[in-house]
Structures are given as structure tokens and as C-alpha cells.
Design an enzyme around this catalytic site. Sequence first.
Site, PDB file in Angstrom:
ATOM      1  N   LYS A 166     -11.352  -2.088  -1.446  1.00 19.70           N
ATOM      2  CA  LYS A 166     -12.084  -1.008  -2.117  1.00 19.70           C
ATOM      3  C   LYS A 166     -13.439  -1.473  -2.644  1.00 19.70           C
ATOM      4  CE  LYS A 166      -8.104   1.837  -3.264  1.00 19.70           C
ATOM      5  NZ  LYS A 166      -7.335   2.540  -4.312  1.00 19.70           N
ATOM      6  N   LYS A 261       1.239   4.737   6.810  1.00 18.47           N
ATOM      7  CA  LYS A 261       2.053   5.433   5.829  1.00 18.47           C
ATOM      8  C   LYS A 261       1.401   6.737   5.384  1.00 18.47           C
ATOM      9  CE  LYS A 261       4.427   3.544   2.603  1.00 18.47           C
ATOM     10  NZ  LYS A 261       4.914   2.801   1.413  1.00 18.47           N
ATOM     11  N   LYS A 264      -1.704   9.672  -0.281  1.00 15.11           N
ATOM     12  CA  LYS A 264      -2.542  10.609  -1.013  1.00 15.11           C
ATOM     13  C   LYS A 264      -4.020  10.403  -0.711  1.00 15.11           C
ATOM     14  CE  LYS A 264       0.365  10.807  -5.186  1.00 15.11           C
ATOM     15  NZ  LYS A 264       0.343  10.564  -6.651  1.00 15.11           N
TER      16      LYS A 264
END
Length: 398
Positions: A166, A261, A264
Site C-alpha cells: 500500500k 479472494k 471489500k
Amino acid sequence: MSVVSHYAVPSCFIPSLSCAASTLLRSRRLRSSFRCCTTLSSTSPQTPTPSPTSIKKRVASGVQPTGSIHLGNYFGAIKNWVALQNEYDTLYFIVDLHAITLPHDAQQLSRDTKSTAAIYLACGIDPSKASVFVQSHVRAHVELMWLLSSTTPIGWLNKMIQFKEKSRKAGDDEVGVALLTYPVLMASDILLYQTDFVPVGEDQKQHLELTRDLAARVNNLYGGRKWKKLGGRGGSIFKVPEPLIPPTGARIMSLTDGTSKMSKSAPSDQSRINILDPKDLIVNKIKRCKTDSFPSLEFDNPERPECNNLLSIYELASGKTKEEVVKECQNMNWGTFKPLLTDALIDHLHPIQVRYEELMSDSGYLDKVLEDGARKAADIADATVHNVYQAMGFSRRQ
């Protein structure tokens, strides 16, 4: 918590973590000199059952209130929590402190926190069996995080995959320190409650390693005779938690990529079925989900990840066994199977959605559940923090 379990830390608490091999080796050397510590073992029972005559073992987990709770969170974490609450002393919390590691909307965070609590209860979490609360409502989470930060080597945190990924995408000037240190908060979430087991997916076992490393490190640095000399009881300060691997449903994949996977954070909402998705949206998402051109349907073919994922979702949504699904679906084509899967999902989620609306319309009840849960959690958490302060040499509080 899944905690951030994913927590499914996270999204199911446990937020995704990964420790380098050197960290694992270092932690195992440390544990070898500390009698109470244990290591993750493939020979350990996956779902230990407590003796009816013994004190119940404790399980703790949580989910972030960011984004929509989806099938991966539900089948991979929350649905398993419902079964665990009957066998264990359980604490399930909404890890809102983890939700601010990246920029967030303050008003949305407040709404999402209450919504997530309502989803917990709508899915079957029983406040008379489990403590349900909001992470930030128990101040000891942040207190213990600071104490643990003083013993956490920066090298351990620099190896965390999420931070590296990130920060590389956003740039150092746009990433807060919290993104680097949130694994320490995750560890405090678990250790605070002297947790015996943390529900995690098979692929997330190493997410627990940092927490276990920190527990062993603090026990070694401050526990035992050192603590006793300061007036404490001596022995271990923290339990070293073990993973609790659910038998099925721990890994629900994306509808647009069977090798990733369900998440969200995926940019496309088409990649997931959210718990609160209306009927028409579920129909549309299943109709458009990725499939393959193979004849018939089958589980466990590595060349057919989407097929395996959709059959697994059907197995979980319908409540049928894997053998029953194979018998029913092996000769179907996608045109026949997709409506079957759609109906199973709609039927499964409908009562959850109805109960959710009831809970959201009774704000007083929901607030009372969270207040009672936080009070029970704080009783345990405050005792742990008191012991850590004492063992680390802080003067006694008056």
C-alpha cells in the site's frame, strides 16, 4: 480480529499480515526457551473441543466496518462464529480502529460500525452467549498497543506485506504511520483477552505469527521471576494464541477471478456478493460472474478455479454436503446451475436481511448490546493491561 479477522483480522480480523521466514525462525528459537509457548503445527487438531467439565477456552475475532460485509466475511468468518459461541467463551468486535489506517469518511465510519454490529446479530451471534462490542469502546486496546510497540522490532513491521504494497502504491507522503503499526494493534486485540484461539482461514495461519512472536517476547522480557520481584504473580503475562481453522468455507473467491479472494477492497462490486445485496442485484451478479468452457461441473480441478468456487458457495448456501452437490450438479451446464445458485443465495440471505432491518430500526437495543459487550470485555482487558504495566515496572496506579 477476519480482526482485524480478517481478525477475518480482517478484512476478516485479522487484517492480512505475513511474517518473513527469518522472523518465524527467530520466534521459534525464542519460544524454545520459554516453556508456556507453543508453535503452529499441522498435527494440531483443527477445531479443539473443550471438555464439558473444564473452563471454556476463549475465542476472539472481529471484522472491519469498512465496505460491505460479503460472502467471504460471512462464510469464512461470521457463520463459523455462530457455531463457536456455543462451545467457547467468545468475544466478537467491530475493529473500527483498524478502519482509519487509510483515509476515511468520519460519518460513514460511524454508520458502518453500527451496521456491522447489526449484521453480526442478524447472522446469528447471540449477545447472551458472546460479547459483542466496538473495539474503540474498550480503551485498553490502544493502551496495550503502545506498550507492545515498545517491544516490537521495527524490522518485523517492515516485513509486513500490506504496508509494503500500500505504501508503494500511495507513496510515503500519503501513508500514515498507523498503516505500519496496525499489526501491533491487531496483536493487542488478541492478547488483551488472553485468547486461546483465533479463527483464521487455512491460508492465514501465518497472520497470527506476529502476535505469537510478541506474546513470547513480552513473556520472556518481563514475565516469570522478573514480574514476581515487582510484586506480580509471576509466570506468563500473555497466553500464546493458536489458530482455529474452520472445516469449510474459510476461503471464498472473487466472482470475477477464481484465483483471488473475495475482498471489500476489490474495485468492482461485481466481484462479490454482499450480505445486504437485494435480490435483483444477486441475480445480475451471478448471471455475469466468470465461468469456464469445460463440460459439466466439478470440485477441486486446479484448472477450474471459478467452477470450484461457485460450487463451494452453493454447498454453503444450500447447506448440502459436498457429495450431495456433486451428485446434483456434476452433469449440469452453467445455464442450469447459475439460477440454482442464485435461488440458494437469495433464500439463505433473505432472513438475515429481514433481521438486519429489524435491528437497525431498534437503535436502543443495538446500543445496549454494544454497551454491555464493551463492559464485559473491559473487565478482562483492564486486568491484562494492569499486569503488563506492573510487569514493565510502571508505578502503581492510585
